[in-house]
Design a protein around this motif. Structure first.
Motif, PDB file in Angstrom:
ATOM      1  N   PRO A 111      98.672 -37.604  10.941  1.00  0.00           N
ATOM      2  CA  PRO A 111      97.788 -36.599  11.183  1.00  0.00           C
ATOM      3  C   PRO A 111      97.935 -36.386  13.078  1.00  0.00           C
ATOM      4  CG  PRO A 111      97.078 -37.847  10.840  1.00  0.00           C
ATOM      5  CD  PRO A 111      97.874 -38.524   9.885  1.00  0.00           C
ATOM      6  N   ASN A 112      98.458 -38.597  13.845  1.00  0.00           N
ATOM      7  CA  ASN A 112      98.452 -37.929  15.047  1.00  0.00           C
ATOM      8  C   ASN A 112     100.008 -38.503  15.498  1.00  0.00           C
ATOM      9  OD1 ASN A 112      97.521 -37.374  17.783  1.00  0.00           O
ATOM     10  ND2 ASN A 112      97.490 -38.885  18.168  1.00  0.00           N
ATOM     11  N   ALA A 113     100.952 -38.053  14.195  1.00  0.00           N
ATOM     12  CA  ALA A 113     102.175 -38.545  14.586  1.00  0.00           C
ATOM     13  C   ALA A 113     102.697 -38.129  16.415  1.00  0.00           C
ATOM     14  CB  ALA A 113     103.277 -38.121  13.224  1.00  0.00           C
ATOM     15  N   MET A 114     102.285 -36.529  16.288  1.00  0.00           N
ATOM     16  CA  MET A 114     102.943 -36.585  17.620  1.00  0.00           C
ATOM     17  C   MET A 114     102.004 -36.761  18.970  1.00  0.00           C
ATOM     18  SD  MET A 114     103.476 -31.979  18.744  1.00  0.00           S
ATOM     19  CE  MET A 114     104.632 -32.166  17.223  1.00  0.00           C
ATOM     20  N   GLY A 115     100.978 -37.219  18.320  1.00  0.00           N
ATOM     21  CA  GLY A 115     100.076 -37.923  20.295  1.00  0.00           C
ATOM     22  C   GLY A 115     100.716 -38.430  20.303  1.00  0.00           C
ATOM     23  N   GLY A 116     101.098 -39.863  19.270  1.00  0.00           N
ATOM     24  CA  GLY A 116     101.541 -40.705  19.761  1.00  0.00           C
ATOM     25  C   GLY A 116     102.644 -40.509  20.299  1.00  0.00           C
ATOM     26  N   ARG A 117     103.797 -39.711  20.130  1.00  0.00           N
ATOM     27  CA  ARG A 117     104.693 -39.613  21.182  1.00  0.00           C
ATOM     28  C   ARG A 117     104.812 -39.434  21.891  1.00  0.00           C
ATOM     29  NH1 ARG A 117     106.902 -36.323  15.613  1.00  0.00           N
ATOM     30  NH2 ARG A 117     107.927 -35.359  17.118  1.00  0.00           N
ATOM     31  N   GLU A 118     103.539 -38.069  22.508  1.00  0.00           N
ATOM     32  CA  GLU A 118     103.060 -37.529  23.475  1.00  0.00           C
ATOM     33  C   GLU A 118     103.176 -39.120  24.736  1.00  0.00           C
ATOM     34  OE1 GLU A 118     101.110 -33.692  21.381  1.00  0.00           O
ATOM     35  OE2 GLU A 118      99.541 -35.557  22.832  1.00  0.00           O
ATOM     36  N   VAL A 119     101.950 -40.029  23.941  1.00  0.00           N
ATOM     37  CA  VAL A 119     101.276 -40.843  24.874  1.00  0.00           C
ATOM     38  C   VAL A 119     102.930 -42.493  24.778  1.00  0.00           C
ATOM     39  CG1 VAL A 119      99.327 -41.048  25.381  1.00  0.00           C
ATOM     40  CG2 VAL A 119     100.224 -41.912  23.196  1.00  0.00           C
ATOM     41  N   GLY A 120     103.560 -42.375  24.790  1.00  0.00           N
ATOM     42  CA  GLY A 120     105.106 -43.249  24.248  1.00  0.00           C
ATOM     43  C   GLY A 120     104.924 -44.398  23.410  1.00  0.00           C
ATOM     44  N   GLY A 121     104.211 -43.940  22.194  1.00  0.00           N
ATOM     45  CA  GLY A 121     103.691 -45.442  20.875  1.00  0.00           C
ATOM     46  C   GLY A 121     105.008 -45.869  20.543  1.00  0.00           C
TER      47      GLY A 121
END
Length: 908
Positions: free
Chosen positions: A344-354
Motif C-alpha cells: 500500500p505504501n511502497a511508493m510513499g517509502g520511496r519518496e522519503v528515502g526508505g
C-alpha cells in the motif's frame, strides 16, 4: 485478557463512516469504514475515490473481519516480560547509543516496510541517515519494487511512474507482464475488464510463464520461458525500428543517448524466429504481439513482481521502458509504462528515502549536493557518504556480526526474505533485536529482545501513496488498543532518548507530513519531479480533510498531475531521458540434474503477505486453505506425484511441504508455490526457506521467481484432519496447517509416526477434554457428551466425533492414504445447533446424506459460494455466462475477484 475499556473503540460520535485507504496492495483503494463494536467494522468501497470508485476486492471487502484483538501485541515487552513504555524505549535507545559509540554508526540498522505510513517512514529515515549517520535503513519494498526504482532512475533520472490508472481505460492495447493482475491487483483488473466491454478495440496481452486467472480475459497469452523478458522486449524494439515505428522526433528532442540501445537490441534479438526460439513461444503469437504493439498508438504496459523479482529485474524493466520511450508513448492519455506496486505504501517509502541507497525527497546519498541539501534542511549532525546495506546483504551482515543491533518495523523477514532459515540464524545470533509489531506470536517475535506494540490499520493516521503517485489519507476510526502507539511516535521517542529530542519533537502525523512536503520543494527549482511543496502549508484541518491527489503538487500543478513526461522534462541534466542498452542474461542459478525444476513463488487471491491480517477471517482462508505446489501434469508423472498428495520441495537452501496441484496451465519444468504461510499457520510451509538469495546487481532485489528445486512425494505414516469448535493449540505433527473456519477450526495433519492409540491422542488435544481416557467409552458418561467412533486397524483408518448436547464439538479423520473425506460438508455441521439424525448417520462416513449439502471448496468468498454448488447450477440451469451465474447465485457480483475462476468452470 482484553480490557473492558476496549468494548467501544469507535472514534466517531455519530454513525458516519470514515474515509480511509485499504492497507493491502498498491492499488490504494478508498474505503468507507464504520465501527461495529470493538473488533469489527462495516466496510464499503469509497465511490468517490479515483483509484477504485467504490469497488473492493475480496481482501478489502473483508477488512472489517480482521480487527480482532485476540492475537494483538498490546503492551511493550522485554524478553517476553511486560514492561512500561519508558523501560522499553530507554532500552532500545541506550542499546543503539552504546553500540554506535563502541562500533560506529554502521553497526546498527533499521529494516522497515511498505506497511508503514509515509510519516512513519520519514521519521525512521531521518533518524538513521541524518542523526545516527548511517545508510543502513532498508525496506521490504526491496523485495518487490526496487528493480523498478533502479530502472526508472536509469531511464528518467528519477523514480517516477509517468502514467495513471485512467490510462488503462483509455488504452487500445494493455500488455501485462509478469503480473497476475486478476488476483494481485483485482480492482485494477476489473477496471480493465470493464473497459474492454466498452471499447471493442481494446486487446489485452498476458505475458507470463504460467497461464493464470488473468489469462482468462486476455486476447493473447505468451507463456515465455522464465527469465526471457529482455529478449522479448529487445526483439520488439528491433521490430519497431525495422518497421519505421520509432518516434525519432521524440528521441531527438527528449532523449540523450539511444543508439547503443538499438544496437544492443539488434545483436541480442536479430529476428523474430530467433526471439521466438529464445522465449519458447510460437512465431505466429510473437508476430501478433509485435504487430499489435507497432500498429496501436494507445498502449499501456504494466508489470509487477514477475518482472521485478529477478537477478536481472532492472534490465527487464528498462527493456519495457525502452519501447515506450522509443515510440514516444509516454505521459499521454492511454499510453505509457505502468509499474504496479505490491504494497500500500511502497511508493510513499520511496519518496522519503526508505531504501538504503536513497535520501528523502528522491535525492541520492552518493551525490554530495544532495547530501548537503538534506543535511541543511534537517540541521542534521551527520550524513552517510555511501549507500547502506540492501536487505539481503543487511541480514548477511547481521549473521557475520558486522551489524550488532537491528530494529525491524511492520514486517516479518523471518518469513519473507529469501533463504529464510539463514535469516533466522542471523537474528538468533544478533546481539540486539527490537521489533515494532501489531501482532504477537509471529515467527519474528521469537527473536525479539524488545517488542514494541504498534497501531494497526483502523487505528493509524497518516498518508500512503499508491502506484499512480496518488497520495491518500489513511484515517483512524478505532481507538488505540492497550498501550499500542503510532510507529512515528515510537521512533521519535527513541530519538529523544538518544539525545535528538529537538529534531523529533513531533506530536502528530500532520507535523511530519508538512515537514516532508517542505523538504520536497527545498532548493528544488523544478529539477526533481517529486514535489509536494503545494501541501506544505496545510493546517491541521486541511490535512484531516485532504482528498486523494497525484504528485507533483506545487505552483505549476496546484491540483496535482495525472501524467508526466509527455513533453519531456525528465530529471537528468538537460531534461532528457535515456534509452538503456540491456542484454539478456541467464538466471543466476539454472536448474540441473540434482534440482531439475524452477521454483516460482507468488501470491494468491485471498491472502496477503504472511497472513497476520488475512488469516483472521474465514472468508479468506477457505478459498485456498493450504500451501500448494502447482506443477504440470507431465512433470507429475515424471516424479510420481498425484493430485492432492503431499510433496516435499527441496532446494540447496531449505525444504518445505505442500499439497500437489496438477495443471496444464503450469509450464513444464516449473513449479509455483505461494509465499504466505508462516509458522502460526503451517509448520512446514515456509517456502522462502528454499528461495535463492541471489540478487539483481543494480537493485539488490532477490531472485524470487527462479530457484532450482527438486520435488518428491512425501509419504508419512498417516494423513488426517481435525475439525474443532475451539482452537486446539499446537498439535504435534510434521505437517500441520491451521485454518480458521466459520465457527470452527480445521487442522490438516500428517506425521511419520503413528501414536499408540488414536482415541487417547485425539482426546489429548482439546482443553475441554479434562478427563483423558485411554479409550472411548461405548456409552457417554453423561447425557450431554457423546462419542462416535469408527476404527479399522487393518487399513489404518480411524474416525471419531464428539457431540455435546447434540451439537458437534469435534471430529477427526485419519488414514494411511492422503485420500480423505471432503471437509466442507463436515465444516458446515458446526453451524447447526444440533446435528440432525440423517447427518449423524453419515457423519463418520464423511459423506453427506444429500449431495446438495456439500458446497465444496469456496470459489466466491464474498457470498460463500462453493465449487460444487456452482457446478450443479451450471449443469441444472444450463448457465453459460458469468452474468447468469451471478443472477442465480450472486457469485461474482460483488468484488469480481472470482470471475476468472467462474469462467474456467464454464469452459470445463
Amino acid at each position: 485478557m482484553i480490557s473492558a475499556a476496549l468494548s467501544d473503540r469507535s472514534l466517531t460520535a455519530d454513525d458516519a463512516p470514515v474515509a480511509t485507504t485499504c492497507p493491502y496492495c498498491g492499488v490504494g483503494c478508498g474505503v468507507l469504514a464504520k465501527p461495529r463494536g470493538p473488533e469489527s467494522a462495516e466496510i464499503k468501497g469509497d465511490p468517490e475515490h479515483p483509484a477504485n470508485f467504490g469497488r473492493l476486492c475480496s481482501k478489502g471487502s473483508s477488512l472489517g473481519e480482521t480487527l480482532s484483538l485476540e492475537t494483538r501485541l498490546l503492551h511493550p515487552e522485554i524478553r517476553g516480560r511486560r514492561v512500561s513504555w519508558d523501560d522499553a524505549l530507554t532500552t532500545v535507545a541506550d542499546t543503539f547509543r552504546r553500540t554506535i559509540d563502541t562500533h560506529g554508526p554502521d553497526a546498527v540498522a533499521f529494516y522497515v516496510s511498505g506497511q508503514l505510513l509515509t510519516e512513519d517512514y520519514y521519521v525512521a529515515n531521518k533518524l538513521m541517515k541524518g542523526y545516527i549517520g548511517s545508510g543502513n535503513i532498508d525496506t521490504n519494498s526491496r523485495l518487490c519494487m526496487s528493480s523498478t526504482v533502479a530502472a526508472q532512475k536509469r531511464a528518467f533520472g528519477e523514480d517516477v511512474v509517468p502514467g495513471s490508472y485512467e490510462d488503462l481505460e483509455l488504452a487500445d492495447l494493455i500488455v501485462l507482464v509478469g503480473s497476475n493482475t486478476a488476483w494481485c491487483h483485482p480492482v485494477l483488473f476489473q477496471r480493465m475488464v470493464a473497459a474492454k466491454k466498452r471499447n471493442s478495440r481494446l486487446k489485452i496481452v498476458n505475458i507470463d510463464p504460467r497461464r493464470t486467472a488473468t489469462g482468462q480475459s486476455a486476447d493473447l497469452h505468451l507463456p515465455i520461458r522464465p527469465g526471457t523478458d529482455v529478449a522479448l522486449f529487445n526483439g520488439l524494439l528491433n521490430f519497431l525500428r525495422h518497421n519505421d515505428k520509432i518516434d525519432f522526433t521524440f528521441l531527438e528532442n527528449h532523449l540523450g543517448h539511444y543508439a547503443a540501445a538499438f544496437e544492443s537490441a539488434r545483436k541480442a534479438a536479430p529476428s523474430l524466429p530467433a526471439v521466438a526460439q529464445i522465449c519458447g513461444i510460437s512465431e505466429d503469437d510473437l508476430a501478433t504481439f509485435y504487430q499489435w504493439f507497432a500498429h496501436t498508438e494507445k498502449v499501456v504496459t504494466a508489470w509487477s513482481q514477475g518482472v521485478n523479482q529477478s537477478s536481472s529485474g532492472t534490465d527487464k524493466v528498462n527493456s519495457i521502458i525502452n519501447v515506450h520511450l522509443a515510440t514516444g508513448r509516454i505521459g499521454k492519455p492511454g499510453m505509457g509504462p505502468l509499474s504496479l506496486t505490491g504494497q500500500p505504501n511502497a511508493m510513499g517509502g520511496r519518496e522519503v528515502g526508505g531504501l538504503a541507497n536513497q535520501l528523502a525527497a528522491h535525492l541520492d546519498i552518493e551525490n554530495p549536493e544532495h547530501r548537503a541539501l538534506v543535511q541543511a534542511f534537517w540541521n542534521a549532525p551527520r550524513m552517510p557518504t555511501k549507500p547502506g546495506l540492501k536487505a539481503v546483504d543487511l541480514f548477511r551482515a547481521i549473521a557475520e556480526g558486522r551489524i550488532k543491533a537491528v530494529w525491524i518495523m511492520a514486517t516479518n523477514p523471518a518469513v519473507s526474505l529469501p533463504d529464510a532459515n539463514a535469516v533466522r540464524d542471523a537474528l538468533h545470533r544478533c546481539e540486539f533485536v527490537a521489533v515494532s509489531e501489531c501482532e504477537s506470536g509471529t515467527d519474528l517475535g521469537a527473536f525479539a529482545h524488545v517488542n514494541l506494540p504498534a497501531l494497526a490499520w483502523g487505528e493509524k493516521d497518516g498518508t500512503v501513496t499508491n502506484s499512480e503517485r496518488r497520495i491518500s489519507r489513511q484515517r483512524a476510526f478505532l481507538a488505540a488498543p492497550g498501550e499500542a502507539k503510532p510507529d512515528w511516535w515510537i521512533v521519535s521517542r527513541v530519538a529523544e532518548r538518544m539525545g535528538y529530542g529537538e529534531s523529533f519533537s513531533y506530536r502528530s502525523a500532520w507535523e511530519i507530513f508538512r515537514e516532508h512536503a517542505c523538504l520536497s520543494g527545498f532548493r528544488n527549482g523544478g529539477g526533481r519531479a517529486f514535489d509536494i511543496s503545494g501541501l506544505a502549508e496545510l493546517d491541521r484541518a486541511g490535512y484531516d480533510a485532504l482528498k486523494p491527489i497525484q504528485w507533483p503538487v506545487n505552483v505549476d500543478y496546484p491540483n496535482g498531475a495525472a501524467r508526466m513526461f509527455c513533453n519531456g522534462g525528465f530529471s537528468f541534466a538537460g531534461r532528457r531521458a535515456e534509452l538503456v542498452p540491456v542484454v539478456p542474461k541467464a538466471p543466476a542459478n539454472p536448474p540441473d540434474a540434482a534440482y531439475p525444476l524452477v521454483l516460482n513463488t507468488g501470491r494468491i487471491r485471498d491472502q496477503w503477505h504472511t497472513m497476520t491480517r488475512t488469516g483472521k477471517t474465514s472468508r479468506l482462508t477457505n478459498h485456498v486453505p493450504e500451501p500448494f505446489a502447482e506443477l504440470n501434469t507431465n512433470d507429475a508423472v515424471r516424479f510420481g506425484i498425484q493430485e492432492g498428495m503431499l510433496v516435499r520441495l527441496e532446494s540447496r537452501f531449505g525444504q518445505a511441504l505442500a499439497r500437489a496441484r496438477l495443471s496444464e496451465d503450469q509450464q513444464p519444468g516449473s513449479v509455483f508455490v505461494p509465499m504466505h504461510w508462516s509458522g502460526p499457520y503451517a509448520s512446514r510451509g515456509l517456502i522462502n526457506a528454499l528461495v535463492n538469495p541471489a540478487t539483481d546487481p543494480f537493485s539488490g532485489e532477490p531472485e524470487s521467481k527462479h530457484t532450482p528445486v527438486r520435488i518428491a512425494p512425501y509419504r508419512p505414516a498417516w494423513h488426517g484432519f481435525v475439525l474443532s469448535r475451539e482452537p486446539l493449540g499446537a498439535i504435534e505433527a510434521e505437517y500441520r496447517v491451521t485454518i480458521r473456519g466459520d465457527g470452527h477450526w480445521l487442522y490438516e495433519l500428517a506425521h511419520s509416526e503413528t501414536p499408540p492409540a488414536w482415541p487417547a491422542w485425539i482426546r489429548g488435544m482439546p482443553a475441554q477434554f479434562s478427563a483423558r481416557r485411554e479409550s472411548a467409552p461405548a456409552v457417554p458418561e453423561n447425557g450431554n457428551e457423546e462419542w462416535l467412533e469408527f476404527a479399522d486397524p487393518h487399513t489404518g483408518r480411524y474416525r471419531c466425533a464428539l457431540l455435546h448436547g447434540g451439537r458437534l464439538q469435534l471430529c477427526a479423520f485419519i488414514n494411511r492414504s492422503f485420500e480423505l473425506p471432503p471437509r466442507s460438508w463436515l465444516a458446515g455441521l458446526f453451524a447447526l445447533d444440533e446435528v440432525p439424525d440423517r447427518a449423524r448417520m453419515s457423519l463418520l462416513a464423511g459423506k453427506p446424506a444429500s449431495a446438495e449439502d456439500d458446497r465444496g471448496r469456496i470459489v466466491c468468498s464474498c457470498f460463500g459460494v462453493g465449487v460444487n454448488t456452482l457446478k450443479r447450477a451450471i449443469q441444472k440451469q444450463n448457465l453459460s455466462t458469468t452474468e447468469q451465474i451471478g443472477a442465480a447465485l450472486k457469485a461474482g457480483t460483488n468484488c469480481g475477484s472470482c470471475i476468472p475462476e467462474l469462467k474456467s468452470l464454464l469452459q470445463r
